[in-house]
Each structure stands twice: as C-alpha cells, then as structure tokens.
Write an enzyme that holds these catalytic residues in place. Structure first.
Site, mmCIF file in Angstrom:
data_model
loop_
_atom_site.group_PDB
_atom_site.id
_atom_site.type_symbol
_atom_site.label_atom_id
_atom_site.label_comp_id
_atom_site.label_asym_id
_atom_site.label_seq_id
_atom_site.Cartn_x
_atom_site.Cartn_y
_atom_site.Cartn_z
ATOM 1 N N LYS A 75 0.825 -1.202 0.000
ATOM 2 C CA LYS A 75 0.000 0.000 0.000
ATOM 3 C C LYS A 75 0.867 1.263 0.000
ATOM 4 O O LYS A 75 1.948 1.288 0.613
ATOM 5 C CB LYS A 75 -0.901 -0.034 1.245
ATOM 6 C CG LYS A 75 -1.890 1.102 1.396
ATOM 7 C CD LYS A 75 -2.717 0.852 2.665
ATOM 8 C CE LYS A 75 -3.699 1.976 2.944
ATOM 9 N NZ LYS A 75 -4.509 1.688 4.153
ATOM 10 N N SER A 152 -9.135 2.452 3.542
ATOM 11 C CA SER A 152 -8.162 3.171 2.740
ATOM 12 C C SER A 152 -7.268 2.278 1.868
ATOM 13 O O SER A 152 -6.501 2.788 1.040
ATOM 14 C CB SER A 152 -7.263 4.025 3.650
ATOM 15 O OG SER A 152 -6.528 3.242 4.566
ATOM 16 N N SER A 176 -9.825 -0.068 7.330
ATOM 17 C CA SER A 176 -9.226 0.139 6.012
ATOM 18 C C SER A 176 -8.764 -1.119 5.301
ATOM 19 O O SER A 176 -8.385 -1.066 4.139
ATOM 20 C CB SER A 176 -8.042 1.117 6.124
ATOM 21 O OG SER A 176 -8.501 2.394 6.459
#
Length: 481
Positions: A75, A152, A176
C-alpha cells in the site's frame, strides 16, 4: 502459464508451483505485469512501479519462504521500504523516500514475496475511498466501475479483486482492510492490536488503532501471511497476546461450537440497507447450519461518543504528519498539496489540546472495555456478527475528499459514520475482526459480513472463516474486467 490459470491459484498455490519448478518467479512477475496493464486503465490501483527492483530480487535469489516467487503489492501508506517511493496519497509527500525498511517489509521479503509496486490510498488513510487527487484518477471497484473499491486500502483490494495479484498489503485504522474487502468481494482480517510490527520508524499509529493487514482471496493466504510476519519488533511499546502455534495449522481444524451474537441494526440503532441485512441473515443462517449457536443481540455501544473521540485522534495524527513534513521542507503545505478533508483534519487537530487528545484516548479505551465485557458476560459470546458496511459500496464521488469540515465528513448525516458504523470499533478496542464475502447484491456488488472476536482470538476467526469458505466458496470469483 496462461493468465486464467494464474488467476485460478491463491498465493500459497503459486508458491507451490515455483517450488516444484512448474513455473518460475520471473514468469509469475510477467503475468502480474500483464494483468496490471490489462486492468489498471480501468481501476487505477497500481502506482510507483519498481519492476527492475523486483527482477533484481529474483536474479539475486529469493529466500525460501512460504510465498517464494509470488508477486506482491504494498500500500502507498506505511510499510516503509527504501526502494519504494511513496506519496502516502498526498501531493505534499509526493515521491517521498524512506531511509530504512520497516520490520514488516523485511519479514514480507523474507517470506519470498516479489514486491513490484505500491497501491493507491486516500491521503494519509483518511476515508473509505481511493480518490486522492495526487493520483489523478479515482480507484474504481472492479465489479462495477461506477463504485468505490473501499478505503483506505483501495488499490490493494481492487488489484486483488481484478486478479493482478492474489494477495496485497493493506493497513487498517478504522476499517481500512475490512471496508475494501467487503467492497471488492475479498477476505480481510484485522489482527489483534500490536500483532504485527510497526517499527522501527513508529511505535504505534493513531493511539494504537492503526495496524497493518492483508487483502486476500483465500483464507489460508491471510493465515500464512500473519504467520510469516507476526511478533513484536525491537523496542515495541506493547505486545499482543502470543499466538498458540501456527494460524495456518490452526485453521486446518474446524472451530468448536461457537456462540455468535448477531445484530441487523447499525450501532446507531438504525436499520442497515436491505442488501446488508440480507447478508447478515444469510451469514447467520449459514453459521447455524454449520452447528453454531446464533443469537440475536443488541450490543449497547455509544458509537457517537466513540467516533467523535476517534475523529479527534485521527485529526491529531494527521496534523502531526503534515507538521512533520512542513518542518522537513521548511515551509507550509500549499493549498493544492492537501485534499480538503486533510486540511479539515489538520485544522481540527490544531484546535485540540494535549488534554483533549488524552480524553479521546481514554474514551476509546473505556468503550473497548465495554465490548470486552459484552463478549465475556454470563452468556459468553465468542463473536459478534454484523454487516461490514451499512450500505453497498458507494458510488464514486460520494466521499470525494473535498469537504474541509472533518467532523461533518466523518459524522454528518451523510458522512462516513452512517456508511461505516461497524469497523472502527475493533480498531479502538484492539480486538481482531474480519470481513467475509458471502453475499452479493441484486446489482452484482459484493456485500461483506463482519465478525469481531476477543483479543488474541485470530485462530478462532480463521477457523470459522475457513469453515464458511468451504461451505459457500468465494475464492474462484475474479472480477471480469
């Protein structure tokens, strides 16, 4: 190996093929790159490609680990890695370079994974959608491009759902990992607080509420990833309850008969969307057929008080992130370098005192003890089952990060809390929680259901997840882009 064959294996299955010599790590990397090229113009999930670095790692000889030769994505937020620049979803951090690898990344490399890029995130992880301006395009749900992939860990979920890679790194400070897992039809587990290492750059994120995790299609891949990466790093400020052996081994056995509390209401007391209610009822019925005791309950959670405290903590953390960069650069952030939501979070953070911050932390801890008692009272529930989200995946633009009133963005009548009232609670309490992809809306969108267990009970969650996966398989679903 053909692309469809590549997508038919989970990460452990691909590693077995590499180990047996049926396919090479270079071939798998090429397939991941081909799948990226075939899908990313639609989903906008992959950023900061470092292909030559991946090829050098293969040429140098990969470690002998559970995932040797498997392509991997991290990520664009956290998972510090010297060779992988980042923006953290922000124009203010565009092309930022870390000076040391995180312990998590070191352990992932040791497991034999071949990392070749990062994946999109909202700015500093704020929000349930990957629509940060820095990337130029929103990250879209592979199942329906008009909808968000969640957040996220938006890009990681979209890439796994599209078959780019079978597994990817994520992180979870308010849902997330689990929100994008629900949105993209994946399995997502948030481990117990401090289960995975945060160092050496940080000791905790968002008062301990933020933790790393993974997006996977198979349950066993998540178990093996945590097996490969768990445990404290040097100087960690606190420890999770130790695991009793391998999670992968634990999930090979069925769970004991569980007492599962379930609720079809939001923690606000409001009804959830009919598709989400159907997902809860479907999951509860399946658990009952598998022999578990399923009991409708109404957990009393002051979710408004909790989320207001969570909002203050995140605002303080965001303000610190921006202030640190301003100090490093010797200037303030430009108006076009931060998204509106981030500007609002920073502005809120600057109004809060140290006492305000500690009051928010104490509130979160107080509610954490309430939830611990709920799962340990005279009825002794093993888990709480709810929807993962109160609605199906939102349309692109609904949570566009241009609202500079951070409290309204989070807690307004059409804000994030109404959409996602469940997941952040487990971040505050530190309990492990998972989203399982057992239901789909009539419109063809994935609808996840959410289980939260007692601290340290990842093995029990994974045993149940494996049982559900076997009873109602989801692994073969790859978005038909």
């Amino acid at each position: 190996m053909r692309p469809e064959e590549y997508r038919s294996h989970d990460a452990l299955g691909l590693a077995d093929l590499v180990r047996s010599g049926q396919v090479s790590a270079d071939e798998l990397l090429n397939l991941a790159l081909e799948q990226t090229a075939a899908t990313d113009h639609q989903i906008a999930a992959v950023v900061y490609m470092q292909v030559e670095r991946a090829r050098r790692a293969i040429a140098a000889g990969l470690p002998d680990g559970p995932f040797t030769g498997v392509p991997f994505l991290i990520k664009d937020l956290g998972c510090d890695a010297v060779d992988f620049p980042t923006s953290m979803g922000s124009g203010f951090y565009r092309d930022f370079r870390y000076t040391v690898d995180s312990e998590l990344f070191t352990r992932l490399e040791r497991a034999g994974l071949v990392t070749f890029a990062r994946t999109t995130s909202p700015e500093f992880g704020i929000g349930p959608t990957g629509e940060a301006r820095v990337y130029g395009r929103p990250t879209r749900n592979p199942w329906n491009l008009d909808h968000v992939a969640g957040g996220s860990s938006a890009g990681s979920a979209a890439a796994v759902a599209a078959g780019v890679v079978p597994i990817a790194h994520g992180s979870d400070g308010g849902g997330s990992v689990r929100i994008p897992a629900s949105s993209c039809g994946l399995f997502g587990l948030k481990p117990t607080r401090a289960r995975l290492p945060d160092g050496p750059s940080t000791g905790e994120g968002w008062a301990g509420m933020a933790i790393d995790g993974f997006l996977t299609r198979s349950v066993r891949d998540s178990a093996a990833l945590i097996d490969a990466t768990h445990g404290p790093d040097l100087g960690t400020p606190y420890y999770a309850p130790p695991l009793d052996g391998s999670l992968l081994q634990a999930m090979s056995a069925p769970p004991p008969r569980l007492r599962i509390a379930y609720s079809t209401l939001s923690f606000t007391g409001d009804p959830v969307h009919p598709d989400c209610r159907a997902a809860i009822e479907h999951t509860a019925a399946l658990c009952g057929r598998l022999g578990h005791e399923v009991i409708e309950a109404d957990p009393k959670v002051d979710i408004h008080r909790f989320m207001r405290s969570w909002t203050n903590i995140v605002a303080c953390g965001t303000e610190l992130t921006v202030r640190s960069r301003e100090s490093e650069l010797g200037r303030a952030a430009g108006a076009d370098e931060l998204d509106g939501v981030t500007r609002g979070a920073v502005a809120l953070g600057r109004t809060l005192s140290g006492a305000d911050y500690l009051e928010a932390v104490n509130t979160v801890h107080d509610i954490g003890r309430e939830m611990a008692r709920f799962l340990a009272d005279e009825r002794r529930f093993d888990m709480l089952l709810t929807a993962t989200l109160a609605e199906p995946p939102a349309e692109i633009g609904r949570f566009k990060p241009d609202n500079d009133d951070f409290i309204d963005y989070r807690m307004g009548p059409h804000g994030v809390m109404a959409y996602s009232p469940f997941t952040a609670l487990a971040n505050g309490t530190g309990q492990p929680a998972m989203s399982v992809p057992l239901h789909w809306s009539d419109a063809g969108l994935p609808i996840g259901t959410h289980f939260m267990a007692r601290a340290g009970d990842e093995a029990l969650l994974l045993q149940l997840a494996a049982q559900l996966e076997q009873a109602d398989p989801w692994f073969t679903r790859v978005a038909p882009l």
